[in-house]
Design a protein around this motif. Structure first.
Motif, PDB file in Angstrom:
ATOM      1  N   PRO A 262      75.851 -48.076 -19.862  1.00 37.87           N
ATOM      2  CA  PRO A 262      76.654 -47.662 -21.024  1.00 37.87           C
ATOM      3  C   PRO A 262      76.192 -46.364 -21.701  1.00 37.87           C
ATOM      4  N   ASP A 263      74.926 -46.037 -21.636  1.00 38.03           N
ATOM      5  CA  ASP A 263      74.437 -44.830 -22.306  1.00 38.03           C
ATOM      6  C   ASP A 263      74.371 -43.617 -21.383  1.00 38.03           C
ATOM      7  N   GLU A 264      74.976 -43.699 -20.194  1.00 35.17           N
ATOM      8  CA  GLU A 264      74.892 -42.615 -19.212  1.00 35.17           C
ATOM      9  C   GLU A 264      76.243 -41.953 -18.979  1.00 35.17           C
ATOM     10  N   ILE A 265      76.184 -40.706 -18.497  1.00 36.99           N
ATOM     11  CA  ILE A 265      77.376 -39.958 -18.089  1.00 36.99           C
ATOM     12  C   ILE A 265      77.097 -39.326 -16.722  1.00 36.99           C
ATOM     13  N   CYS A 266      78.123 -38.720 -16.135  1.00 39.81           N
ATOM     14  CA  CYS A 266      78.005 -38.125 -14.805  1.00 39.81           C
ATOM     15  C   CYS A 266      77.244 -36.804 -14.859  1.00 39.81           C
ATOM     16  N   PHE A 267      76.576 -36.484 -13.754  1.00 37.87           N
ATOM     17  CA  PHE A 267      75.907 -35.192 -13.658  1.00 37.87           C
ATOM     18  C   PHE A 267      76.040 -34.621 -12.258  1.00 37.87           C
ATOM     19  N   LYS A 268      75.892 -33.317 -12.180  1.00 39.60           N
ATOM     20  CA  LYS A 268      75.696 -32.591 -10.930  1.00 39.60           C
ATOM     21  C   LYS A 268      74.449 -31.766 -11.127  1.00 39.60           C
ATOM     22  N   ALA A 269      73.589 -31.757 -10.132  1.00 41.50           N
ATOM     23  CA  ALA A 269      72.339 -31.018 -10.240  1.00 41.50           C
ATOM     24  C   ALA A 269      72.256 -29.962  -9.154  1.00 41.50           C
ATOM     25  N   GLU A 270      71.554 -28.901  -9.488  1.00 39.65           N
ATOM     26  CA  GLU A 270      71.297 -27.839  -8.533  1.00 39.65           C
ATOM     27  C   GLU A 270      69.810 -27.549  -8.551  1.00 39.65           C
ATOM     28  N   GLY A 271      69.231 -27.502  -7.358  1.00 36.69           N
ATOM     29  CA  GLY A 271      67.821 -27.167  -7.231  1.00 36.69           C
ATOM     30  C   GLY A 271      67.683 -25.757  -6.684  1.00 36.69           C
ATOM     31  N   ARG A 272      66.909 -24.948  -7.373  1.00 38.75           N
ATOM     32  CA  ARG A 272      66.737 -23.548  -6.968  1.00 38.75           C
ATOM     33  C   ARG A 272      65.289 -23.289  -6.568  1.00 38.75           C
ATOM     34  N   TYR A 273      65.153 -22.473  -5.543  1.00 43.66           N
ATOM     35  CA  TYR A 273      63.858 -21.966  -5.120  1.00 43.66           C
ATOM     36  C   TYR A 273      63.928 -20.463  -5.327  1.00 43.66           C
ATOM     37  N   GLY A 274      63.387 -20.006  -6.441  1.00 41.82           N
ATOM     38  CA  GLY A 274      63.570 -18.607  -6.822  1.00 41.82           C
ATOM     39  C   GLY A 274      65.031 -18.372  -7.166  1.00 41.82           C
ATOM     40  N   ASN A 275      65.651 -17.403  -6.530  1.00 41.16           N
ATOM     41  CA  ASN A 275      67.077 -17.119  -6.759  1.00 41.16           C
ATOM     42  C   ASN A 275      67.974 -17.834  -5.755  1.00 41.16           C
ATOM     43  N   TYR A 276      67.410 -18.633  -4.896  1.00 41.78           N
ATOM     44  CA  TYR A 276      68.156 -19.298  -3.832  1.00 41.78           C
ATOM     45  C   TYR A 276      68.524 -20.724  -4.237  1.00 41.78           C
ATOM     46  N   SER A 277      69.812 -21.048  -4.184  1.00 42.66           N
ATOM     47  CA  SER A 277      70.279 -22.408  -4.456  1.00 42.66           C
ATOM     48  C   SER A 277      70.026 -23.248  -3.204  1.00 42.66           C
ATOM     49  N   ALA A 278      69.073 -24.178  -3.295  1.00 47.34           N
ATOM     50  CA  ALA A 278      68.615 -24.888  -2.112  1.00 47.34           C
ATOM     51  C   ALA A 278      68.944 -26.377  -2.092  1.00 47.34           C
ATOM     52  N   LEU A 279      69.124 -26.994  -3.238  1.00 50.02           N
ATOM     53  CA  LEU A 279      69.327 -28.444  -3.311  1.00 50.02           C
ATOM     54  C   LEU A 279      70.517 -28.782  -4.189  1.00 50.02           C
ATOM     55  N   SER A 280      71.058 -29.988  -3.985  1.00 46.72           N
ATOM     56  CA  SER A 280      72.110 -30.500  -4.858  1.00 46.72           C
ATOM     57  C   SER A 280      71.989 -32.013  -4.948  1.00 46.72           C
ATOM     58  N   ALA A 281      72.522 -32.578  -6.025  1.00 48.54           N
ATOM     59  CA  ALA A 281      72.528 -34.027  -6.228  1.00 48.54           C
ATOM     60  C   ALA A 281      73.616 -34.362  -7.230  1.00 48.54           C
ATOM     61  N   ARG A 282      74.045 -35.627  -7.236  1.00 48.23           N
ATOM     62  CA  ARG A 282      75.045 -36.122  -8.193  1.00 48.23           C
ATOM     63  C   ARG A 282      74.685 -37.535  -8.580  1.00 48.23           C
ATOM     64  N   GLY A 283      75.214 -37.973  -9.720  1.00 56.03           N
ATOM     65  CA  GLY A 283      74.982 -39.343 -10.132  1.00 56.03           C
ATOM     66  C   GLY A 283      75.181 -39.543 -11.616  1.00 56.03           C
ATOM     67  N   CYS A 284      74.453 -40.510 -12.178  1.00 54.66           N
ATOM     68  CA  CYS A 284      74.513 -40.841 -13.595  1.00 54.66           C
ATOM     69  C   CYS A 284      73.175 -40.498 -14.233  1.00 54.66           C
ATOM     70  N   MET A 285      73.206 -40.071 -15.479  1.00 55.68           N
ATOM     71  CA  MET A 285      71.972 -39.837 -16.223  1.00 55.68           C
ATOM     72  C   MET A 285      72.233 -40.004 -17.714  1.00 55.68           C
ATOM     73  N   ALA A 286      71.162 -40.212 -18.463  1.00 56.81           N
ATOM     74  CA  ALA A 286      71.274 -40.361 -19.912  1.00 56.81           C
ATOM     75  C   ALA A 286      71.805 -39.069 -20.520  1.00 56.81           C
ATOM     76  N   LYS A 287      72.687 -39.219 -21.484  1.00 50.90           N
ATOM     77  CA  LYS A 287      73.298 -38.052 -22.132  1.00 50.90           C
ATOM     78  C   LYS A 287      72.243 -37.122 -22.726  1.00 50.90           C
ATOM     79  N   LYS A 288      71.176 -37.680 -23.265  1.00 49.19           N
ATOM     80  CA  LYS A 288      70.135 -36.856 -23.885  1.00 49.19           C
ATOM     81  C   LYS A 288      69.359 -36.020 -22.868  1.00 49.19           C
TER      82      LYS A 288
END
Length: 127
Positions: free
Chosen positions: A47-73
């Motif tokens: 109930p206290d979570e919302i959707c997220f998209k994450a991006e992982g960067r190595y320097g200026n290079y976008s290398a990782l991604s993830a999705r799911g639920c996380m706390a709004k804060k």
């Protein structure tokens, strides 16, 4: 008249789940390297979570991604993670409507969907 009914049915189909669900539903994928594929899984957030998209960067290079639920804060926070000896900077973008983390970089709210459907209906001469 039938086109108006079709537009109304589409609107109900897109928005009704968000009105009836007790908890937010989001797409989940583990942390993946760019280019890797994964069939998205629907997950129900707490109930206290919302959707997220994450991006992982190595320097200026976008290398990782993830999705799911996380706390709004925890949204909009940036932190470092270590995978296979390499440090990545993970940043998170959150959205608060069901399945809003499905498309890359697109977070549509119910109002936006409604306005888009109304625009299409007016342009098609239905309204």
């Amino acid at each position: 008249m039938s086109q108006l009914l079709q537009a109304a049915a589409l609107w109900i189909y897109l928005l009704l789940p968000s009105l009836l669900c007790a908890n937010m539903r989001c797409y989940y994928s583990p942390i993946l390297e760019k280019g890797d594929t994964f069939d998205l899984i629907v997950s129900e957030c707490r109930p206290d979570e919302i959707c997220f998209k994450a991006e992982g960067r190595y320097g200026n290079y976008s290398a990782l991604s993830a999705r799911g639920c996380m706390a709004k804060k925890s949204c909009s926070r940036v932190h470092k993670i270590r995978i296979r000896g390499t440090f990545y900077t993970m940043s998170y973008g959150c959205c608060d409507s069901p399945y809003c983390n499905s498309c890359p970089g697109v977070f549509a709210k119910p109002l936006v969907i409604t306005l888009a459907l109304l625009t299409v209906a007016v342009m098609a001469g239905i309204l």
